[in-house]
Design a protein around this motif. Sequence first.
Motif, PDB file in Angstrom:
ATOM      1  N   VAL A 227       2.406   4.917   9.030  1.00 49.39           N
ATOM      2  CA  VAL A 227       3.788   4.461   9.206  1.00 49.39           C
ATOM      3  C   VAL A 227       4.741   5.377   8.445  1.00 49.39           C
ATOM      4  N   VAL A 228       4.375   5.716   7.211  1.00 52.32           N
ATOM      5  CA  VAL A 228       5.243   6.572   6.387  1.00 52.32           C
ATOM      6  C   VAL A 228       5.333   7.977   6.972  1.00 52.32           C
ATOM      7  N   ARG A 229       4.229   8.495   7.524  1.00 53.52           N
ATOM      8  CA  ARG A 229       4.293   9.822   8.155  1.00 53.52           C
ATOM      9  C   ARG A 229       5.281   9.822   9.322  1.00 53.52           C
ATOM     10  N   GLY A 230       5.287   8.734  10.084  1.00 49.18           N
ATOM     11  CA  GLY A 230       6.202   8.662  11.225  1.00 49.18           C
ATOM     12  C   GLY A 230       7.633   8.370  10.835  1.00 49.18           C
ATOM     13  N   GLU A 231       7.819   7.648   9.730  1.00 50.29           N
ATOM     14  CA  GLU A 231       9.155   7.275   9.249  1.00 50.29           C
ATOM     15  C   GLU A 231       9.223   7.600   7.752  1.00 50.29           C
ATOM     16  N   PRO A 232       9.432   8.862   7.397  1.00 56.22           N
ATOM     17  CA  PRO A 232       9.353   9.277   5.984  1.00 56.22           C
ATOM     18  C   PRO A 232      10.312   8.528   5.057  1.00 56.22           C
TER      19      PRO A 232
ATOM     20  N   TYR B  87      -8.426   0.350   5.695  1.00 50.30           N
ATOM     21  CA  TYR B  87      -7.653   0.438   6.935  1.00 50.30           C
ATOM     22  C   TYR B  87      -6.179   0.144   6.676  1.00 50.30           C
ATOM     23  N   ILE B  88      -5.885  -0.712   5.698  1.00 50.67           N
ATOM     24  CA  ILE B  88      -4.500  -1.001   5.341  1.00 50.67           C
ATOM     25  C   ILE B  88      -3.833   0.273   4.806  1.00 50.67           C
ATOM     26  N   ASP B  89      -4.553   0.995   3.944  1.00 52.05           N
ATOM     27  CA  ASP B  89      -4.009   2.243   3.409  1.00 52.05           C
ATOM     28  C   ASP B  89      -3.791   3.268   4.520  1.00 52.05           C
ATOM     29  N   ASP B  90      -4.735   3.339   5.461  1.00 52.03           N
ATOM     30  CA  ASP B  90      -4.617   4.304   6.559  1.00 52.03           C
ATOM     31  C   ASP B  90      -3.389   4.012   7.412  1.00 52.03           C
ATOM     32  N   ILE B  91      -3.205   2.745   7.765  1.00 49.55           N
ATOM     33  CA  ILE B  91      -2.077   2.384   8.630  1.00 49.55           C
ATOM     34  C   ILE B  91      -0.759   2.560   7.892  1.00 49.55           C
ATOM     35  N   ALA B  92      -0.720   2.160   6.625  1.00 52.39           N
ATOM     36  CA  ALA B  92       0.512   2.323   5.845  1.00 52.39           C
ATOM     37  C   ALA B  92       0.908   3.794   5.758  1.00 52.39           C
ATOM     38  N   ALA B  93      -0.069   4.640   5.521  1.00 55.16           N
ATOM     39  CA  ALA B  93       0.209   6.076   5.438  1.00 55.16           C
ATOM     40  C   ALA B  93       0.721   6.617   6.770  1.00 55.16           C
TER      41      ALA B  93
ATOM     42  N   SER C 264       0.833  -1.207   0.000  1.00 56.97           N
ATOM     43  CA  SER C 264       0.000   0.000   0.000  1.00 56.97           C
ATOM     44  C   SER C 264       0.861   1.248   0.000  1.00 56.97           C
ATOM     45  N   ALA C 265       1.905   1.244   0.818  1.00 56.79           N
ATOM     46  CA  ALA C 265       2.790   2.409   0.901  1.00 56.79           C
ATOM     47  C   ALA C 265       3.465   2.686  -0.432  1.00 56.79           C
ATOM     48  N   ARG C 266       3.673   1.655  -1.217  1.00 50.89           N
ATOM     49  CA  ARG C 266       4.305   1.800  -2.535  1.00 50.89           C
ATOM     50  C   ARG C 266       3.290   2.103  -3.630  1.00 50.89           C
ATOM     51  N   GLY C 267       2.021   2.092  -3.273  1.00 53.05           N
ATOM     52  CA  GLY C 267       0.989   2.310  -4.277  1.00 53.05           C
ATOM     53  C   GLY C 267       0.724   1.089  -5.121  1.00 53.05           C
ATOM     54  N   GLU C 268       1.048  -0.093  -4.597  1.00 51.77           N
ATOM     55  CA  GLU C 268       0.872  -1.350  -5.331  1.00 51.77           C
ATOM     56  C   GLU C 268      -0.360  -2.102  -4.830  1.00 51.77           C
ATOM     57  N   GLN C 269      -0.785  -3.069  -5.588  1.00 48.87           N
ATOM     58  CA  GLN C 269      -1.876  -3.951  -5.181  1.00 48.87           C
ATOM     59  C   GLN C 269      -1.411  -4.816  -4.008  1.00 48.87           C
TER      60      GLN C 269
END
Length: 553
Positions: A207-212, A199-205, A184-189
Amino acid sequence: MTPAALAELVRNTAVQVLDARGLDTSVLPETVTVERPRNPEHGDYATNVAMQVAKKAGVPPRELAGWLAEALTSESSIASVEVAGPGFLNLRLAADAQGEIVRQVLGQADVFGSGELYRGRRINLEFVSANPTGPIHLGGTRWAAVGDALGRVLAAQGAEVTREYYFNDAGAQIDRFVRSLIASARGEQAPEDGYGGSYIDDIAAEVVRGEPQVLDLPPDERHEVFRRTGVGLMFDEIKRSLHEFGTDFDVFFHEDSLHTSGAVTRALDTLKESGNLYYAEGAWWLPSSEYGDDKDRVLIKSDGDTAYIAADVAYLRDKRSRGFDLCLYMLGADHHGYIARLKAAAAALDDDPSAVEVLIGQMVNLVSEGKPVRMSKRAGTVVTVEDLVDAVGVDAARYSLIRSSVDSPVDIDLDLISKRTNENPVFYVQYAHARLSSLQRNAASLDIDRGAVADADLSLLTHDREGDLIRTLGEFPRTVRAAAELREPHRVARYLEDVASAYHKFYDACRVLQPGDDRAGALTIARLHLCEAARQVLANGLDLLGVSAPEQM
């Protein structure tokens, strides 16, 4: 006089009757069964004790019943006793004895209904324990409601209950969850065997906000960051949604800790040393077939890796080491085999298999407009606790999930439980409580002081509807005890519906407050005490279910 007190009176009388005739009193059961007959014309209560013990005592049942009837009739609390059929005893209580139930309810207030069945017992109650790979689905939501209610019921019977959630944060499902987050973080299926839903997209986003820079890390480090942070965020959300549903836990136990602490290895070494595992085909086996499993189960595979059940053995050992007398597991319909496996694990640990108890819950289906409700906007494929609460609210959701036996699948009609009518069971019960609360407020506005219940003349409560309501209230302690003993909190919900029904019928037949009359007579005072007793029982019962008791609706 409550049913329990009446049962004790009947037994004591039977002891005297048998003893006076030189007959063996040991034939009497420890507790005499006293029940309310289906047909109220047969009396307030009935017992078959004469039929139950007559043969052992060497006396014809009707003759023994006649002796008991004669002795019981002399009791001031008994209005009449009738011998029926082959030896049944139909009993009617004196009005003042019946009124004692009202005094007991008001005297004990919010502890009325509690008992001592499990006083001194420590019970570990594990429930929900959903995989931390997504929101709580409908099956887990049922356990959240039923498990919390069961914990309350067990505590009401004196048990020291620890509510425990077992996080399955080890194994392949966590790896699939992490790979889904990374995709999800990579924009992949999502991976073919992964997890979908927003919810997967929300959590992945998150994680990336906390660890850019997380996606630029080497694969192993990236995987660990998404695992540590993503699983933690999912844990937090599960805890939040359960708390908002009214279900909280004392312990959150992490499966992963059993592996990292060496608890699994130590438990398996102990089993090997004690000879309670056997070695065959290059693997170590638990003899679970001896406890009803369809086959024995591998604990250590031929390649040296541990099977999933190995952690369950270590977990049971950990629970017992914490001093719990009973480990009560509430598992889903697909876990039926765990009953035998966990009991076999206890035996292999040289423990008592009866210290393990497993409840299996069946599926829940949502229905709206006669059609199944299947999709969740957030989880993608399942209905979640948030979906249900958003649709009907916490009270209606909890009550609807609790009021049916977990042994059976249940269909929840969203249209029905959204209605504010007597067709909706939770509204029916809550409305009765609100109506009773309003009645007491109305009495206060008329400056009617019902005074102390000890001073009230409750013998005036002689109307059939009054008697029916009083006797229904008297069943509450027995209902709570049965709900705890049988692990069936739905009994409390169904009982509350009986109380609400008895109250509404009473209210329709017996006027409590006389309009325009500010001088309350003795009957009004007695009825106000009866109404307050009914309100108290409804409040106590709803509290056991974790459902609110509104004073206004």
